[in-house]
Design a protein around this motif. Structure first.
Motif, mmCIF file in Angstrom:
data_model
loop_
_atom_site.group_PDB
_atom_site.id
_atom_site.type_symbol
_atom_site.label_atom_id
_atom_site.label_comp_id
_atom_site.label_asym_id
_atom_site.label_seq_id
_atom_site.Cartn_x
_atom_site.Cartn_y
_atom_site.Cartn_z
ATOM 1 N N HIS A 133 0.718 -1.298 0.073
ATOM 2 C CA HIS A 133 0.097 0.113 0.103
ATOM 3 C C HIS A 133 1.003 1.435 0.100
ATOM 4 C CE1 HIS A 133 -3.519 -2.308 1.726
ATOM 5 N NE2 HIS A 133 -3.477 -2.503 0.360
ATOM 6 N N GLU A 134 0.287 2.381 -0.515
ATOM 7 C CA GLU A 134 0.706 3.645 -0.546
ATOM 8 C C GLU A 134 0.349 4.518 0.519
ATOM 9 O OE1 GLU A 134 0.798 5.971 -3.978
ATOM 10 O OE2 GLU A 134 1.754 4.170 -5.111
ATOM 11 N N LEU A 135 1.282 5.186 1.316
ATOM 12 C CA LEU A 135 0.733 6.527 2.556
ATOM 13 C C LEU A 135 -0.010 7.362 1.709
ATOM 14 C CD1 LEU A 135 0.899 7.458 5.312
ATOM 15 C CD2 LEU A 135 2.928 8.553 4.497
ATOM 16 N N ASN A 136 -1.037 7.970 2.107
ATOM 17 C CA ASN A 136 -1.803 9.053 1.630
ATOM 18 C C ASN A 136 -1.445 10.196 2.593
ATOM 19 O OD1 ASN A 136 -4.070 10.836 1.666
ATOM 20 N ND2 ASN A 136 -5.143 9.533 0.469
ATOM 21 N N ALA A 137 -0.677 11.065 2.063
ATOM 22 C CA ALA A 137 -0.162 12.433 2.943
ATOM 23 C C ALA A 137 -1.267 13.325 3.248
ATOM 24 C CB ALA A 137 0.912 13.172 2.131
ATOM 25 N N VAL A 138 -2.310 13.370 2.508
ATOM 26 C CA VAL A 138 -3.406 14.300 2.945
ATOM 27 C C VAL A 138 -4.252 13.658 4.051
ATOM 28 C CG1 VAL A 138 -5.524 15.117 1.861
ATOM 29 C CG2 VAL A 138 -3.372 15.300 0.565
ATOM 30 N N LYS A 139 -4.287 12.483 3.893
ATOM 31 C CA LYS A 139 -5.363 11.863 5.324
ATOM 32 C C LYS A 139 -4.191 11.969 6.289
ATOM 33 C CE LYS A 139 -7.677 8.492 2.554
ATOM 34 N NZ LYS A 139 -7.645 6.934 2.084
ATOM 35 N N ALA A 140 -2.871 11.543 6.329
ATOM 36 C CA ALA A 140 -2.139 11.450 7.433
ATOM 37 C C ALA A 140 -1.892 12.778 7.990
ATOM 38 C CB ALA A 140 -0.665 10.907 6.989
ATOM 39 N N GLN A 141 -1.775 13.895 7.377
ATOM 40 C CA GLN A 141 -1.346 14.995 7.865
ATOM 41 C C GLN A 141 -2.564 15.720 8.713
ATOM 42 O OE1 GLN A 141 -0.025 16.895 4.298
ATOM 43 N NE2 GLN A 141 -2.146 17.709 3.862
ATOM 44 N N LYS A 142 -3.546 15.330 8.647
ATOM 45 C CA LYS A 142 -4.860 15.531 9.365
ATOM 46 C C LYS A 142 -4.938 14.855 10.776
ATOM 47 C CE LYS A 142 -7.972 16.900 5.645
ATOM 48 N NZ LYS A 142 -8.422 15.949 4.670
ATOM 49 N N LEU A 143 -4.086 13.859 11.001
ATOM 50 C CA LEU A 143 -4.264 13.350 12.204
ATOM 51 C C LEU A 143 -3.630 14.003 13.487
ATOM 52 C CD1 LEU A 143 -2.949 9.523 10.951
ATOM 53 C CD2 LEU A 143 -5.302 10.251 11.910
ATOM 54 N N PRO A 144 -4.153 13.796 14.639
ATOM 55 C CA PRO A 144 -3.687 14.534 15.745
ATOM 56 C C PRO A 144 -2.362 14.083 15.842
ATOM 57 C CG PRO A 144 -5.730 13.427 16.407
ATOM 58 C CD PRO A 144 -5.366 12.997 15.067
ATOM 59 N N GLY A 145 -1.548 15.220 16.120
ATOM 60 C CA GLY A 145 -0.029 14.882 16.567
ATOM 61 C C GLY A 145 0.707 15.063 15.409
ATOM 62 N N VAL A 146 0.397 14.809 14.199
ATOM 63 C CA VAL A 146 1.210 15.014 12.991
ATOM 64 C C VAL A 146 1.344 16.112 12.316
ATOM 65 C CG1 VAL A 146 1.320 13.887 10.580
ATOM 66 C CG2 VAL A 146 0.178 12.519 12.328
ATOM 67 N N ALA A 147 2.643 16.430 11.762
ATOM 68 C CA ALA A 147 2.846 17.873 11.204
ATOM 69 C C ALA A 147 2.158 17.990 10.117
ATOM 70 C CB ALA A 147 4.177 18.195 11.189
ATOM 71 N N ASN A 148 1.475 19.184 9.587
ATOM 72 C CA ASN A 148 0.698 19.575 8.550
ATOM 73 C C ASN A 148 1.325 20.918 8.146
ATOM 74 O OD1 ASN A 148 -1.147 20.188 6.581
ATOM 75 N ND2 ASN A 148 -3.212 19.932 7.690
ATOM 76 N N PRO A 149 1.878 20.801 6.650
ATOM 77 C CA PRO A 149 2.055 19.601 5.650
ATOM 78 C C PRO A 149 3.125 18.362 6.180
ATOM 79 C CG PRO A 149 3.293 21.378 4.964
ATOM 80 C CD PRO A 149 2.304 21.956 6.172
ATOM 81 N N LEU A 150 2.841 17.247 6.045
ATOM 82 C CA LEU A 150 3.444 16.311 6.277
ATOM 83 C C LEU A 150 4.765 16.237 5.903
ATOM 84 C CD1 LEU A 150 2.635 13.210 7.374
ATOM 85 C CD2 LEU A 150 3.065 12.389 5.141
ATOM 86 N N ARG A 151 5.803 15.978 6.839
ATOM 87 C CA ARG A 151 7.225 16.193 6.598
ATOM 88 C C ARG A 151 7.965 14.767 6.918
ATOM 89 N NH1 ARG A 151 6.127 21.121 8.280
ATOM 90 N NH2 ARG A 151 6.526 20.761 10.259
ATOM 91 N N MET A 152 8.536 14.260 6.202
ATOM 92 C CA MET A 152 9.411 12.893 6.675
ATOM 93 C C MET A 152 10.326 13.365 7.774
ATOM 94 S SD MET A 152 8.656 10.160 5.332
ATOM 95 C CE MET A 152 6.996 10.371 4.423
ATOM 96 N N ALA A 153 10.639 12.560 8.995
ATOM 97 C CA ALA A 153 11.667 13.004 9.869
ATOM 98 C C ALA A 153 13.178 13.203 9.359
ATOM 99 C CB ALA A 153 11.580 12.331 11.143
ATOM 100 N N SER A 154 13.937 13.752 9.691
ATOM 101 C CA SER A 154 15.513 13.882 9.227
ATOM 102 C C SER A 154 15.895 12.576 9.814
ATOM 103 C CB SER A 154 15.938 15.144 9.535
ATOM 104 O OG SER A 154 16.053 14.886 11.083
ATOM 105 N N ALA A 155 16.997 11.921 8.890
ATOM 106 C CA ALA A 155 17.842 10.690 9.344
ATOM 107 C C ALA A 155 18.208 10.845 10.720
ATOM 108 C CB ALA A 155 18.943 10.603 8.402
ATOM 109 N N GLU A 156 18.672 12.109 11.245
ATOM 110 C CA GLU A 156 19.133 12.179 12.625
ATOM 111 C C GLU A 156 18.037 12.044 13.532
ATOM 112 O OE1 GLU A 156 20.731 16.390 14.915
ATOM 113 O OE2 GLU A 156 20.682 16.276 12.641
ATOM 114 N N ARG A 157 16.893 12.448 13.219
ATOM 115 C CA ARG A 157 15.894 12.543 14.381
ATOM 116 C C ARG A 157 15.266 10.955 14.154
ATOM 117 N NH1 ARG A 157 13.076 16.765 16.524
ATOM 118 N NH2 ARG A 157 11.006 16.080 16.070
ATOM 119 N N VAL A 158 15.316 10.329 12.994
ATOM 120 C CA VAL A 158 14.941 8.914 13.011
ATOM 121 C C VAL A 158 15.786 8.020 13.996
ATOM 122 C CG1 VAL A 158 14.669 6.874 11.558
ATOM 123 C CG2 VAL A 158 13.916 8.881 10.779
#
Ligand code: ATP
Ligand code: MG
Length: 569
Positions: free
Chosen positions: A299-324
């Protein structure tokens, strides 16, 4: 118009910078010229089509009772600060300073300006409902301007804004615009579909998009084969699987998977289906946190749906390698769920898996036999994937099919999103001050022209839908510099058709027949008349529609009646 007096040449070669067909054809046929990235001039031939599109829009907006006005392109920053979009809109908003160092924006849209007009001039429910519209230049500093006027930085939009005393009236006004849009796109001669949409940066709750269907469209749209459900893929719900998750059977096991980084490599290595693996994506959270998003391997992630979830940054941004690394102890690509200390959202389909495979938070290692609850606690199930062809329709009837579309219109019920922060209020029937309810309605006027070409062309050029063709008839006179008879008949015909109000492009150039035919086909004028010596010997002219494979002959003295009989009723 006489082509001998028209200075714009067609191009044989396909311009290298043009990736899509409509852009290539618009440049080759001389409808537009590029000035800079995302900035285009409309040349006379292109402008004729653009103005036809505008005329249809204007007529239907007026018919729906909307009132035309024009607002400034340049808008003061204060209005955008009031609506808070000064900080929310991001780099698409072009900010400029005047000589006094005051901030302004080049308007990407006009909700603020129209709300300012509304709060000054609308005082009472008696003035409502009202709908104002304009056809005007917009500027959006798009990240990737491309495809010519399809995604330009400067473009023409028809934008309309309606104001209402209550929600019921807003719904009525929205419905009226839906109907007007349906008439507009029907009249342009395009095949289109209205779909449910996400509201994006404009805001509000209910919105629908109008898409011109074309294989090259940037947007995917999902529609049911069982009823009239249709939605932009961004907004199409993916239902949770109907069967309950089965009980765990396998123990948790760590296996070495050297070199397997992608789901395909992993599935091949373990000899399992990608659907038995999950992908864990670490994205930025709203505070100084990260959030894990889990979808099934197929499956493919849907960014528009994900960025609406509580606690998720909007617009959706991948975390930097360092933060991962900080959150998981491993680099992106090996992230897994067991022992992960952050908020986890799992797509419904991933959440329905038992004995699945995920990363082990360790290089070149994966976990098999992973189970929710037993091995991973605290995950929240949510719809965060793209719907797929064949999924059950969210409407409950039929299954989804996926098609491609070009968004040419978008209508929104904004509610009080702008009237509340900007204090646009009226007195209602009881004499109470109430914030206005608002709707807004956009059409990409310049984009329609490109979309029409994406939908209507062949290997030889454009095939204009008749209502928006720059000319109705192309009159091709062959060898007229050699034959006075051809010239006389062609001139007479040109004058006669023009006098009858028919828009004729007269190819009276001193050019070879092959060049004239190639240009007529490239330009895509629907009806072609040919005057040639050979036909005239038999008293005949030749006719061909741009969509026809064969020409037909008809009596030369009957031309006006004949051509009229070929026009769409
Ligand atoms: P998109 O998702 O394509 O960027 P949008 O959702 O940002 O569009 P709206 O804000 O709804 O667009 O604008 C109304 C209409 O203006 C759109 O439906 C589209 O037809 C047109 N439009 C938007 N951006 C552009 C652009 N960069 N170039 C040409 N037309 C555009
Ligand atoms: Mg946009």
């Amino acid at each position: 118009m006489r082509l001998s007096q028209y200075p714009i040449n067609t191009l044989k070669e396909t311009p290298a910078e043009a990736e899509v067909l409509s852009h290539q054809l618009m440049l080759r046929s001389g409808l537009i010229r590029r000035l800079a990235a995302g900035l285009y001039s409309w040349l006379p031939m292109g402008l004729r089509t653009l103005q036809k599109v505008e005329r249809i829009i204007r007529e239907e907006m007026n018919r729906a009772g909307a009132l035309e006005l024009v607002m400034p392109v340049i808008q003061p920053a204060e209005l955008w600060q009031e609506s808070r979009r000064w900080s929310e809109y991001g780099p698409e908003l072009l900010r400029i300073k005047d000589r006094h160092q005051r901030d302004f924006v080049a308007g990407p849209t006009h909700e603020e300006v129209i709300t300012d007009i509304a709060r000054r001039d609308l005082k009472s429910y008696r003035q409502l409902p009202v709908n104002f519209y304009q056809i005007q230049t917009k500027f959006r500093d798009e990240v990737r301007p491309r495809f010519g006027v399809m995604r330009a930085r400067e473009f023409i939009m028809k934008d309309a804004y309606s104001f209402h005393v209550d929600e019921a009236s807003l719904r009525e006004g929205y419905r009226a615009m839906y109907d007007a849009y349906t008439r507009i796109f029907t009249r342009t001669g395009l095949t289109f579909r209205a779909v449910r949409a996400d509201s994006g940066a404009i805001g509000g709750d209910v919105s629908q998009e109008f898409h011109v269907l074309a294989a090259s469209g940037e947007d995917a749209i999902a529609f049911s084969d069982g009823d009239d459900y249709a939605a932009n893929l961004e907004a199409a719900a993916a239902l949770p699987p109907s069967e309950p998750r089965r009980a765990p059977q396998q123990p948790l096991n760590k296996v070495a998977t050297p070199g397997a980084r992608t789901i395909e490599e992993l599935a091949r290595f373990l000899k399992i289906e990608p659907a038995r693996c999950v992908k864990t994506l670490i994205v930025e959270g709203t505070e100084d946190t990260v959030v894990a998003l889990v979808v099934r391997g197929d499956h493919e992630l849907n960014a528009v749906k994900a960025q609406k979830l509580p606690g998720v940054a909007n617009p959706l941004r991948m975390a930097s390698a360092e933060r991962v690394v900080k959150a998981t102890g491993t680099e992106p690509g090996y992230v897994g769920l067991v022992g992960l200390r952050c908020r986890v959202y799992a797509d419904h389909s991933a959440f329905a898996l038992a004995d699945f495979v995920c990363g082990a938070n360790e290089k070149d290692m994966h976990l098999t036999g992973v189970n929710w609850d037993r091995d991973v606690t605290g995950a929240v199930a949510a719809d965060i994937r793209n719907a797929l062809e064949g999924d059950p329709s969210p409407s409950g009837r039929g299954h989804l099919k996926i098609a491609r579309g070009i968004e040419v219109g978008h209508i929104f019920q904004l509610g009080r999103k702008y009237s509340e922060p900007m204090k646009a209020v009226v007195l209602d029937e009881a004499g109470h001050e109430v914030p206005l309810y608002m709707g807004c309605y956009g059409i990409g006027v310049t984009r329609i022209v490109a979309a029409a070409i994406e939908q209507n062309h062949d290997e030889r050029g454009i095939i204009w839908p008749e209502p928006i063709a720059p000319f109705q008839v192309v009159l091709v006179a062959l060898q007229l510099q050699k034959s006075t008879r051809v010239r006389e008949v062609a001139e007479r015909l040109y004058a006669e058709l023009a006098a009858a109000g028919i828009e004729v492009l007269y190819d009276d150039r001193d050019a070879r027949p092959g060049v004239k035919f190639a240009d007529a086909e490239l330009l895509g004028i629907p009806h072609r008349l040919v005057v040639a010596e050979r036909g005239l010997d038999a008293g005949k002219l030749e006719y061909r529609h741009r969509r026809d494979a064969q020409s037909t002959e008809f009596p030369a003295d009957d031309a006006l009646a004949f051509i009229r009989s070929r026009f769409a009723p």
